[in-house]
Write a protein that holds these residues in place. Structure first.
Motif, PDB file in Angstrom:
ATOM      1  N   ASN A 164      40.975 132.871  91.225  1.00  0.00           N
ATOM      2  CA  ASN A 164      40.482 133.998  92.029  1.00  0.00           C
ATOM      3  C   ASN A 164      41.493 134.471  93.060  1.00  0.00           C
ATOM      4  OD1 ASN A 164      37.790 134.860  91.205  1.00  0.00           O
ATOM      5  ND2 ASN A 164      37.200 132.750  91.647  1.00  0.00           N
ATOM      6  N   LEU A 165      42.320 133.560  93.561  1.00  0.00           N
ATOM      7  CA  LEU A 165      43.349 133.947  94.528  1.00  0.00           C
ATOM      8  C   LEU A 165      44.641 134.391  93.852  1.00  0.00           C
ATOM      9  CD1 LEU A 165      42.989 131.229  97.306  1.00  0.00           C
ATOM     10  CD2 LEU A 165      42.226 133.602  97.366  1.00  0.00           C
ATOM     11  N   GLY A 166      44.707 134.289  92.526  1.00  0.00           N
ATOM     12  CA  GLY A 166      45.909 134.686  91.797  1.00  0.00           C
ATOM     13  C   GLY A 166      47.065 133.726  91.989  1.00  0.00           C
ATOM     14  N   LEU A 167      46.772 132.464  92.283  1.00  0.00           N
ATOM     15  CA  LEU A 167      47.840 131.489  92.503  1.00  0.00           C
ATOM     16  C   LEU A 167      48.621 131.206  91.223  1.00  0.00           C
ATOM     17  CD1 LEU A 167      46.004 128.931  94.833  1.00  0.00           C
ATOM     18  CD2 LEU A 167      47.501 130.835  95.471  1.00  0.00           C
ATOM     19  N   ASP A 168      48.001 131.475  90.078  1.00  0.00           N
ATOM     20  CA  ASP A 168      48.679 131.289  88.789  1.00  0.00           C
ATOM     21  C   ASP A 168      49.816 132.292  88.590  1.00  0.00           C
ATOM     22  OD1 ASP A 168      46.588 133.210  88.695  1.00  0.00           O
ATOM     23  OD2 ASP A 168      46.576 133.148  86.507  1.00  0.00           O
ATOM     24  N   GLU A 169      49.814 133.366  89.367  1.00  0.00           N
ATOM     25  CA  GLU A 169      50.835 134.400  89.230  1.00  0.00           C
ATOM     26  C   GLU A 169      51.987 134.246  90.229  1.00  0.00           C
ATOM     27  OE1 GLU A 169      48.669 138.042  89.555  1.00  0.00           O
ATOM     28  OE2 GLU A 169      47.289 137.466  87.958  1.00  0.00           O
ATOM     29  N   LEU A 170      51.875 133.283  91.130  1.00  0.00           N
ATOM     30  CA  LEU A 170      52.914 133.085  92.138  1.00  0.00           C
ATOM     31  C   LEU A 170      54.090 132.306  91.570  1.00  0.00           C
ATOM     32  CD1 LEU A 170      50.807 132.139  95.293  1.00  0.00           C
ATOM     33  CD2 LEU A 170      51.726 134.370  94.662  1.00  0.00           C
ATOM     34  N   GLU A 171      55.260 132.507  92.153  1.00  0.00           N
ATOM     35  CA  GLU A 171      56.480 131.821  91.731  1.00  0.00           C
ATOM     36  C   GLU A 171      56.787 130.615  92.612  1.00  0.00           C
ATOM     37  OE1 GLU A 171      58.431 132.481  89.061  1.00  0.00           O
ATOM     38  OE2 GLU A 171      56.958 133.991  88.477  1.00  0.00           O
TER      39      GLU A 171
END
Length: 141
Positions: A27-34
């Motif tokens: 939900n926080l989009g942490l999977d998209e962070l580098e």
């Protein structure tokens, strides 16, 4: 005992209800962070019995505290600098959220106008009830 190394600079989300860390992760989009993200599931807790913890490398700009407050306002956000907790943030239920939940009313304008944002406002803090801004459809967690 499992040992997870410290964090030089970043954010630690603590007191997450056991088993909820992956929901927060997506939900926080942490999977998209580098950056590095560590999820600790089912950690022992005197206060909660069991809890989840998420460690995120980097600054607070990577988190949407409104979304996090909606998901679970009991989470503690610890800001880490130079291996030390420099600030603890307490979350609260946001008074308004956008594009976090979707209106389920088929007659709502958001069902017809696909590009409209899904906006909900907090109508009852005790029951944690939100209502659609457009059609007043109730959404309970």
């Amino acid at each position: 005992m499992l040992n997870i190394s410290g964090l030089k600079e970043g954010i630690v989300l603590d007191h997450i209800e056991a088993g909820k860390s992956l929901d927060i992760y997506y939900n926080l989009g942490l999977d998209e962070l580098e950056c590095q993200v560590a999820i600790i599931k089912n950690a022992r807790s005197n206060k909660m019995g069991r809890k989840d913890i998420i460690k995120i490398e980097g600054g607070l700009d990577k988190l949407d505290l409104q979304v996090l407050g909606y998901i679970d306002h009991n989470i503690t956000v610890n800001i880490i600098r130079d291996d030390k907790i420099v600030e603890k943030k307490r979350l609260k239920l946001p008074s308004r959220i956008t594009n976090v939940i979707r209106c389920k009313n088929p007659r709502c304008i958001t069902s017809i106008e696909q590009e409209l944002p899904h906006i909900f406002y907090l109508s009852d803090e005790k029951t944690e009830t939100y209502r659609c801004l457009y059609c007043e459809q109730k959404y309970s967690k």
